[in-house]
Design a protein around this motif. Structure first.
Motif, short mmCIF file in Angstrom:
data_model
loop_
_atom_site.label_atom_id
_atom_site.label_comp_id
_atom_site.label_asym_id
_atom_site.label_seq_id
_atom_site.Cartn_x
_atom_site.Cartn_y
_atom_site.Cartn_z
N TRP A 7 54.66 0.98 3.05
CA TRP A 7 54.46 0.02 1.99
C TRP A 7 52.97 -0.31 1.73
O TRP A 7 51.92 -0.32 2.40
CB TRP A 7 55.12 -1.45 2.33
N GLU A 10 50.71 -4.29 -2.64
CA GLU A 10 51.42 -4.76 -3.85
C GLU A 10 52.94 -4.88 -3.58
O GLU A 10 53.61 -6.02 -3.77
CB GLU A 10 51.42 -4.02 -5.12
N GLN A 11 53.50 -3.82 -2.67
CA GLN A 11 55.07 -4.07 -2.33
C GLN A 11 55.33 -5.32 -1.29
O GLN A 11 56.17 -5.93 -1.52
CB GLN A 11 55.42 -2.81 -1.73
N ASN A 13 53.27 -7.94 -0.83
CA ASN A 13 53.09 -8.89 -1.64
C ASN A 13 54.39 -9.76 -2.46
O ASN A 13 54.77 -10.72 -2.39
CB ASN A 13 51.99 -9.11 -2.17
N GLU A 14 54.97 -8.51 -3.13
CA GLU A 14 56.06 -8.91 -4.07
C GLU A 14 57.21 -9.16 -3.14
O GLU A 14 57.97 -10.09 -3.55
CB GLU A 14 56.52 -7.55 -4.83
N ALA A 15 57.51 -8.53 -2.01
CA ALA A 15 58.50 -8.92 -1.06
C ALA A 15 58.50 -10.41 -0.47
O ALA A 15 59.35 -11.23 -0.51
CB ALA A 15 58.80 -7.89 0.09
N ARG A 16 57.25 -10.67 -0.28
CA ARG A 16 56.84 -11.76 0.46
C ARG A 16 57.11 -13.14 -0.60
O ARG A 16 57.71 -14.13 -0.31
CB ARG A 16 55.41 -11.91 0.77
N GLN A 17 56.69 -12.55 -1.75
CA GLN A 17 57.03 -13.78 -2.84
C GLN A 17 58.49 -13.83 -3.13
O GLN A 17 59.06 -15.12 -3.55
CB GLN A 17 56.25 -13.39 -4.18
N ARG A 18 59.35 -12.99 -3.24
CA ARG A 18 60.56 -13.08 -3.61
C ARG A 18 61.34 -13.69 -2.50
O ARG A 18 62.14 -14.68 -2.75
CB ARG A 18 61.35 -11.63 -3.54
N ASP A 21 60.62 -17.31 -3.14
CA ASP A 21 61.53 -18.08 -4.17
C ASP A 21 63.05 -18.21 -3.66
O ASP A 21 63.24 -19.43 -4.09
CB ASP A 21 61.46 -16.93 -5.30
N TYR A 218 62.11 -8.68 4.94
CA TYR A 218 61.92 -8.03 3.71
C TYR A 218 62.84 -7.17 3.51
O TYR A 218 62.42 -6.12 2.69
CB TYR A 218 60.21 -7.83 3.36
N LEU A 223 65.86 -9.64 -0.12
CA LEU A 223 65.26 -9.95 -1.12
C LEU A 223 66.35 -10.29 -2.37
O LEU A 223 65.83 -10.73 -3.41
CB LEU A 223 64.31 -8.57 -1.67
#
Length: 295
Positions: A7, A10-11, A13-18, A21, A218, A223
């Motif tokens: 990964w 960017e991938q 960070n996106e997974a961590r944010q999802r 949320d 993740y 997700l």
């Protein structure tokens, strides 16, 4: 499918944010208590609906865990030796008879309807092999025993709540060669995971091994959870009421090493699955480990 996919930042960070949320709104205390107290009910309903049609038999196990059927490894090495001999390789040092010890007693916790048990009984031809298997769901055990591949002379299936303080099992402490934990520890409340690892340690022989594979942090399934399904940090309730936790390598290491085991393997397996028909790209994440009880 592509294995061992790396990964980028960017991938990650996106997974961590999802995950952040979908963890904001947690289930109510009443729901959390219900999911815990009635866990067996939810799994009984799951198997009552799906029977033996939901999961596929795990024939891949013997690639990841050759300890389950060393005779397969020996056969492959025998073939390699014959080829090597024909090619005149006098320096070949392979010894198929000393690759892995043949386990005589294997115990699977969370066996479901036998998707691990039946491949082991099929591939492991050792006449001394005996497989014990248990599940939280009495419905799953009933389905397993009714399967035409169930052989009571080589296998014993029974119902067990592995979170109980004391286990009622048909074998003595320090008698098992291998304990299998495949996508099962994730269904148990995180507070009870170390207790299960310590119970496993109690029943394994010195030198015995735990084979572990489960959902990693993740993973696509984590997700996809909606807000309100989070029961605790990285622990969720599915729509059918069954629960799932998503591990890091460090957490798996801590669970087993704090229970007296020595780590022999701990890896992260990231896989890319592409559904070309639906034009979907899916990232799966699994954690796999091998932990041995000291001699």
């Amino acid at each position: 499918m592509q294995d061992n996919v790396q990964w980028d930042e960017e991938q990650e960070n996106e997974a961590r944010q999802r995950v952040a949320d979908n963890s904001v709104v947690t289930a109510s205390s009443e729901e959390i208590l219900k999911f815990d107290k009635e866990a067996d009910v939810f799994w009984d309903k799951f198997y009552g609906i799906h029977q033996n049609r939901f999961f596929k038999d795990r024939h891949w196990l013997f690639t990841e865990f050759p300890e389950l059927a060393p005779n397969i490894v020996e056969q492959n090495l025998d073939q390699a030796l014959r080829v090597s001999s024909l090619e005149g390789d006098a320096n070949n040092s392979l010894n198929p008879r000393n690759v892995l010890p043949m386990p005589s007693r294997i115990f699977e916790i969370g066996c479901g309807v036998g998707n691990t048990v039946f491949p082991i009984l099929s591939y492991n031809t050792d006449p001394n092999l005996f497989v014990y298997c248990c599940d939280f769901s009495s419905t799953a055990i009933e389905i397993l025993i009714e399967n035409s591949s169930y052989d009571s002379s080589r296998c014993k299936a029974f119902v067990l709540d592995a979170t109980q303080d004391a286990w009622n099992v048909p074998f003595e402490p320090e008698c098992l060669d291998i304990v299998v934990l495949i996508f099962v520890l994730s269904s148990i409340h995180p507070d009870k995971m170390c207790h299960i690892a310590k119970q496993i340690h109690k029943y394994l022989k010195p030198g015995g091994m735990v084979l572990f594979r489960d959902y990693g942090r993740y993973d696509l399934a984590q997700l996809r959870f909606k807000k309100g399904r989070c029961l605790a940090e990285n622990f969720y309730a599915r729509g059918d009421g069954t629960r799932v936790y998503f591990f890091t390598q460090a957490e798996v290491k801590d669970i087993f090493e704090n229970s007296g085991f020595v780590e022999e393997q701990n890896l992260i397996d990231r896989r890319l699955q592409v559904n070309r028909g639906k034009q979907l790209t899916m990232y799966r994440v699994f954690v796999q480990g091998k932990y041995r009880k000291s001699l």
